[in-house]
Write a protein that holds these residues in place. Sequence first.
Motif, PDB file in Angstrom:
ATOM      1  N   PRO A 430       8.931   1.335  -8.522  1.00 46.89           N
ATOM      2  CA  PRO A 430       8.367   0.297  -9.409  1.00 46.89           C
ATOM      3  C   PRO A 430       6.906   0.016  -9.086  1.00 46.89           C
ATOM      4  O   PRO A 430       6.490   0.030  -7.922  1.00 46.89           O
ATOM      5  CB  PRO A 430       9.251  -0.922  -9.126  1.00 46.89           C
ATOM      6  N   ARG A 431       6.109  -0.220 -10.130  1.00 46.76           N
ATOM      7  CA  ARG A 431       4.675  -0.474  -9.934  1.00 46.76           C
ATOM      8  C   ARG A 431       4.452  -1.827  -9.261  1.00 46.76           C
ATOM      9  O   ARG A 431       4.996  -2.840  -9.682  1.00 46.76           O
ATOM     10  CB  ARG A 431       3.945  -0.414 -11.274  1.00 46.76           C
ATOM     11  N   LEU A 432       3.628  -1.822  -8.222  1.00 47.64           N
ATOM     12  CA  LEU A 432       3.319  -3.015  -7.442  1.00 47.64           C
ATOM     13  C   LEU A 432       1.814  -3.237  -7.423  1.00 47.64           C
ATOM     14  O   LEU A 432       1.029  -2.346  -7.759  1.00 47.64           O
ATOM     15  CB  LEU A 432       3.835  -2.862  -6.003  1.00 47.64           C
ATOM     16  N   LYS A 433       1.417  -4.392  -7.011  1.00 51.45           N
ATOM     17  CA  LYS A 433      -0.005  -4.715  -6.898  1.00 51.45           C
ATOM     18  C   LYS A 433      -0.594  -3.979  -5.698  1.00 51.45           C
ATOM     19  O   LYS A 433      -0.134  -4.134  -4.570  1.00 51.45           O
ATOM     20  CB  LYS A 433      -0.207  -6.217  -6.726  1.00 51.45           C
ATOM     21  N   ILE A 434      -1.619  -3.172  -5.949  1.00 49.55           N
ATOM     22  CA  ILE A 434      -2.298  -2.411  -4.904  1.00 49.55           C
ATOM     23  C   ILE A 434      -3.728  -2.910  -4.796  1.00 49.55           C
ATOM     24  O   ILE A 434      -4.474  -2.891  -5.778  1.00 49.55           O
ATOM     25  CB  ILE A 434      -2.276  -0.904  -5.202  1.00 49.55           C
ATOM     26  N   ARG A 799       4.451  -4.242 -12.539  1.00 51.63           N
ATOM     27  CA  ARG A 799       3.243  -4.233 -13.367  1.00 51.63           C
ATOM     28  C   ARG A 799       3.215  -3.010 -14.263  1.00 51.63           C
ATOM     29  O   ARG A 799       3.682  -1.938 -13.881  1.00 51.63           O
ATOM     30  CB  ARG A 799       1.991  -4.243 -12.482  1.00 51.63           C
ATOM     31  N   ARG A 800       2.655  -3.195 -15.450  1.00 49.09           N
ATOM     32  CA  ARG A 800       2.419  -2.065 -16.328  1.00 49.09           C
ATOM     33  C   ARG A 800       0.994  -1.566 -16.122  1.00 49.09           C
ATOM     34  O   ARG A 800       0.088  -2.338 -15.802  1.00 49.09           O
ATOM     35  CB  ARG A 800       2.621  -2.452 -17.794  1.00 49.09           C
ATOM     36  N   ALA A 801       0.801  -0.264 -16.327  1.00 47.43           N
ATOM     37  CA  ALA A 801      -0.517   0.332 -16.072  1.00 47.43           C
ATOM     38  C   ALA A 801      -1.589  -0.303 -16.939  1.00 47.43           C
ATOM     39  O   ALA A 801      -2.710  -0.554 -16.503  1.00 47.43           O
ATOM     40  CB  ALA A 801      -0.458   1.840 -16.311  1.00 47.43           C
TER      41      ALA A 801
END
Length: 821
Positions: A430-434, A799-801
């Motif tokens: 899953p997308r995370l805050k980087i 998050r979505r791209a």
Amino acid sequence: MAAAESSAATGMRKAPSMEWRWVSTEDDDDEEDRAGAAAAAVGAVGRGGSFESEEDEDGEDEDDEEEEKGKQRLIRTVPSVDWFDVEGNEVSVAQEVEDSEEFDFGRTMFLALQTLAVVFGDIGIGPLYTFDVMFNKYPIHGEEDVLGALSLVLYTLILTPLVKYVLVVLWANDDGEGGIFALYSLICRNAKVSLIPNQVQSEKRMSSFRLKLPTRELERSIKVKAKLESSLLWKKLLLGLVLFGTSMFISNGVITPAMSVLSAVSGLKVGIPDTSQDVVVMISVALLVILFSVQSLYGPTAFKAFNPLYIIHYFGRNPFQAWLSLGGCLLCATGSEAIFSNLCYFPVRYVQYMFVLLVLPCLVLAYLGQAAFLIANQKSSELVFFSSTPSGFFWPIFLVANLAALIASRTMTVAIFQCLKQSIALGCFPRLKIVHTSRKFMAKIYIPVVNWFLLVSCLGFIVLFRNKYDVGNAYAIAELGVMIMATVYVTIIMLLIWESNIIKVLSFVITFLFLELVFFSSTLSSVGGGGWALLIFASVLLLIMFIWNYGSKLKYDSEVKQKLSKDLMRKLGPNLGTIRAPGLGLVCSDIVKGVPAIFGHFLTSLPAIHSIIVFVCIRNVPVPVVPQTERFLFQRVCSRGYHMFRCIARYGYKDKKQEHHSVFERLLIEGLEKYIQREAVELSLQSEGDVDSDEEPPTPVKIITAPNGSLYSLDVPLLADYAPSTEVIPEASCSTPQHEPVLDYAHNLELELAFIKQSKQSGAVYLIDNPIIKARKDSWFFKKLMINYFFAFLRNNCRRAIMLMSIPHSNMMQVRMTSYV
């Protein structure tokens, strides 16, 4: 050809940037003619700035399958050049091989010294706990027991970190990126093994996709590739192995801080004998909280251990206990995977120099010193590192040991950040805050959620086990899980990419897989002593990644099935059955081909649609970095009067995707203008060729002479079936009324560029597709549970791209459509 041969002779060195292609023997003459024509034109330019239609791509896939069935041979062609470089009158050339650079000893040593903390922090603290865990399962009864254990440790250090990782695995990096997902990405871009079929043909012409193969003979590679691509079982197996390896690597990163800090703090029992284990645990917890909040004389007898016969004697005296102690012995090699995962910070050469010249000798001397102490004090088998320290130097060494333990913990945390970033980019997490902590170095990142998750997990392991022996059991299981996966993937890379000799491949896989399976069997015997907790932890991580990948594939398949046909667009006409208002509409979806179904919802729900429509797909490709000039791919949808385009924005897993929306819009429009300019040049040349020749050649070859004298081949038109437009695009209106036929491509180009400029001034609106998938009512129970609850929870909290661009709410329209899978 000589360059390729010399490269092949050096084993795994990279060859010059030339491309190899397999062609059927029936087309040999045609291919040689085309290769010769391309060489005469200096650079062969494909459709790097545009991509094929769906019909063309499907046709190419069928042709490829038929071609592979027949007899094939290998030909060599010049490297392809992206069309952005054509319009910039520049040809991007590959960088020279690293070995050809002038050697600077001072710079080499400076960079090598920096690798101590970043790359070797984990493996450097092995002496803190290796002998403690080994002799906890194999009591010392004599000098030969110590020598046997020492010999086992020394040869484990030589075989695993040195031979396997430093000399072999480091060369399997993906343009400087290391880790289990870097291995997987190399395989993905050499064979179609991804379960989500969203790769377009033009990506293979990207400069990052041009692999430098070390040999000319690729027959075995083609067979391996065909087997991987044709078998769904192999695709699922490769994905399952990389997910399992990632879960074990994250578990390793959780155990490393717990083991290292707990072992270092345990030294208090030597300096202050009355120190209880509860005090050790509390101090370890405090040090870990701080860490995550801020991110002797040797006897000559020990040298006998270099004789491998002592290993045989070690197992001969007590085979069962010696087998049990293998798990503790492996702890001397923990951190080997971190060397590879943190490779992105330094070149391979410097890491190798530092390990061979400094790290390995220091580790050997440390173990020799501890063994010499144990030979003289055979009853002191606990806290060997601190017990062997002279009393006058105890507290300084205790302080240094604790600092080293914190550095080692940080090393694994950084490695996990890199691994998760790669897995997120490849759609496996899953997308995370980087957060990028450096403007100069892209590799320096920080993931807040993962950081605090690791802290809580580390504290949980320390409080649960309270001693380093049970933690060490779990540590060995996690390390071996990652090592085995690395062996499997490097073997595939040796067959598919490196084209290594089959004897070398078999020697590598048999030697290391056998050793690792023997070690793994030993660690499984201690599952009840601490390994069970790690296996549960890794299983939860594996389940999360599996659910995310499974749900993402179902969502993508659903969107592809529901996409709108081009025939429907043609029936609606240029106005799309509604009013075309001034402005730029960016329809964002995940599909790379076709018109997304959400666009039909916009047409039926909105009173008007924008004068220019661009279907945008943000695509993560399995390469570290996509050059800015190769960021966008464009294709015109329907005829010129529709003013509709498709755009794929490509990002590598090392690229920073947190662009501001205004920057993204500017780059997209610049790329669109260049695409239209190139299209006009091609159509003009095509028209001139039709006028000059009586017969239309079967394969037209167009050559462009740039102002700098370079020649570019446009042998495949962007729009072969595109008829010249007879419409005039007015500058002051967004409608497209019919006028007198205009055959001047330059004039048409000026009008369309002016039309784009006007739409840009009116502003851009993001029409975002945010589909929801649910399991059908007749689906089995576990599918409903995974899709309707677990996947929905992960998707709603990631998050979505497209959301990373800080798009204002006034410029964004988001619509959700529910699909049943």
